[in-house]
Scaffold this active site. Sequence first.
Site, PDB file in Angstrom:
ATOM      1  N   HIS A  78      -1.504   1.955  11.262  1.00  0.00           N
ATOM      2  CA  HIS A  78      -0.258   2.630  10.909  1.00  0.00           C
ATOM      3  C   HIS A  78       0.644   2.859  12.122  1.00  0.00           C
ATOM      4  O   HIS A  78       1.876   2.798  11.996  1.00  0.00           O
ATOM      5  CB  HIS A  78      -0.564   3.930  10.169  1.00  0.00           C
ATOM      6  CG  HIS A  78      -1.147   3.688   8.810  1.00  0.00           C
ATOM      7  ND1 HIS A  78      -2.477   3.905   8.517  1.00  0.00           N
ATOM      8  CD2 HIS A  78      -0.594   3.204   7.678  1.00  0.00           C
ATOM      9  CE1 HIS A  78      -2.705   3.580   7.259  1.00  0.00           C
ATOM     10  NE2 HIS A  78      -1.584   3.159   6.732  1.00  0.00           N
ATOM     11  N   GLU A  91      -1.185   5.484   0.752  1.00  0.00           N
ATOM     12  CA  GLU A  91      -1.995   6.542   1.357  1.00  0.00           C
ATOM     13  C   GLU A  91      -1.153   7.659   1.966  1.00  0.00           C
ATOM     14  O   GLU A  91      -1.647   8.758   2.196  1.00  0.00           O
ATOM     15  CB  GLU A  91      -2.898   5.980   2.468  1.00  0.00           C
ATOM     16  CG  GLU A  91      -3.764   4.812   2.093  1.00  0.00           C
ATOM     17  CD  GLU A  91      -3.187   3.514   2.599  1.00  0.00           C
ATOM     18  OE1 GLU A  91      -3.950   2.699   3.151  1.00  0.00           O
ATOM     19  OE2 GLU A  91      -1.971   3.306   2.436  1.00  0.00           O
ATOM     20  N   ASP A 103       9.568  -0.460  -9.052  1.00  0.00           N
ATOM     21  CA  ASP A 103       9.580  -1.761  -8.382  1.00  0.00           C
ATOM     22  C   ASP A 103      10.548  -1.697  -7.198  1.00  0.00           C
ATOM     23  O   ASP A 103      11.765  -1.552  -7.387  1.00  0.00           O
ATOM     24  CB  ASP A 103      10.014  -2.830  -9.389  1.00  0.00           C
ATOM     25  CG  ASP A 103       9.987  -4.236  -8.829  1.00  0.00           C
ATOM     26  OD1 ASP A 103      10.341  -4.416  -7.645  1.00  0.00           O
ATOM     27  OD2 ASP A 103       9.624  -5.163  -9.563  1.00  0.00           O
ATOM     28  N   ASP A 154       4.791  -1.889   3.646  1.00  0.00           N
ATOM     29  CA  ASP A 154       3.358  -1.629   3.794  1.00  0.00           C
ATOM     30  C   ASP A 154       2.668  -1.907   2.465  1.00  0.00           C
ATOM     31  O   ASP A 154       2.375  -1.001   1.687  1.00  0.00           O
ATOM     32  CB  ASP A 154       3.134  -0.184   4.243  1.00  0.00           C
ATOM     33  CG  ASP A 154       1.662   0.135   4.474  1.00  0.00           C
ATOM     34  OD1 ASP A 154       0.856  -0.807   4.555  1.00  0.00           O
ATOM     35  OD2 ASP A 154       1.323   1.330   4.551  1.00  0.00           O
ATOM     36  N   PRO A 212       0.454  -7.320  -7.393  1.00  0.00           N
ATOM     37  CA  PRO A 212       1.805  -6.753  -7.482  1.00  0.00           C
ATOM     38  C   PRO A 212       2.715  -7.082  -6.313  1.00  0.00           C
ATOM     39  O   PRO A 212       3.873  -6.688  -6.334  1.00  0.00           O
ATOM     40  CB  PRO A 212       1.533  -5.251  -7.544  1.00  0.00           C
ATOM     41  CG  PRO A 212       0.262  -5.071  -6.772  1.00  0.00           C
ATOM     42  CD  PRO A 212      -0.548  -6.314  -7.018  1.00  0.00           C
TER      43      PRO A 212
END
Length: 305
Positions: free
Chosen positions: A66, A90, A142, A160, A169
Amino acid sequence: MEPKSYKWFNDYLSPDEGHSHGIKDILYSKQTKYQQMEIMSLGSYGRCLVLDGKMQSSERDEFIYHEILVHPALLTHPNPKNIFIVGGGEGATLREVLRHKSVEHVLMVDIDQEVVEACKKHLPEWHQGSFDDKRTELKFLDARKYLEETDKIYDVIIIDISEPVEEGPAYLLYTKEFYNIVNNKLSPEGTISLQAGTTAVHGLLCLSSVYQTIKSVFPVVHAHEAYIPSFGLPWGFITASKKNDPKKFTIDKIDNDIKKRIKGTLKYYDGEAHLSSFHLAKHIRKSLEEYDKVIEDNAPIFTYH
């Protein structure tokens, strides 16, 4: 030494290679509308998020991923105020963005609300309350459709998301058409950052394709890498900019900018880590420059799943 009598999670890196993790506990498991999700406790890496059988981040080393994803891009922009995060369920990418003192607003758009809600509950060390920051706006939709329709402009866009797997997806967020949309929603000194797959020899096809695709849209594009132990592989990232070149920054400039612009203490990223991440080995540079595939909506690329 004999291995412990764990159940094992095999994170397959290719049809011929994998990384085995001893499972101490399954904390959460659910098939969402979009993907299979697990939160596990592993012997070596603590809690981790797994999507569609692929490791996304772990308690012990998520800071590497990250920090190197977020900070080069935000420091490439001289004064980032409005940030857009694609994915980042997350909340750790959000956490790192919010460290920047200049940031006034962050919109995080993730298509899978169930993943975000589970991470809020089970992975608090990742987000550290970032979802409750007054600068944070969270939407579940989306991201590509949102960017196509919005008239808002952003200084930095962080992408990310998981790798482009068939029927997953994310694959339409790795195409030239999508990067053109992103470019059009950036301010004049706008930058983007994303993970782009492994820099291991068997994975350079994905990294090189993403690199060439972004290079067809942005004037300044650089691949860089970091070793993520829980992934079992070195990992590739791409930072691109409309104007500024992060590869030209000195160690002193990065270290000074960190002191002036970022709250708290970073664990991985500093001036030396910044420069070293952009200094890729000869065979990686050769692959990036020689591979000529540009990913398009009607000609996507898929990684191993």
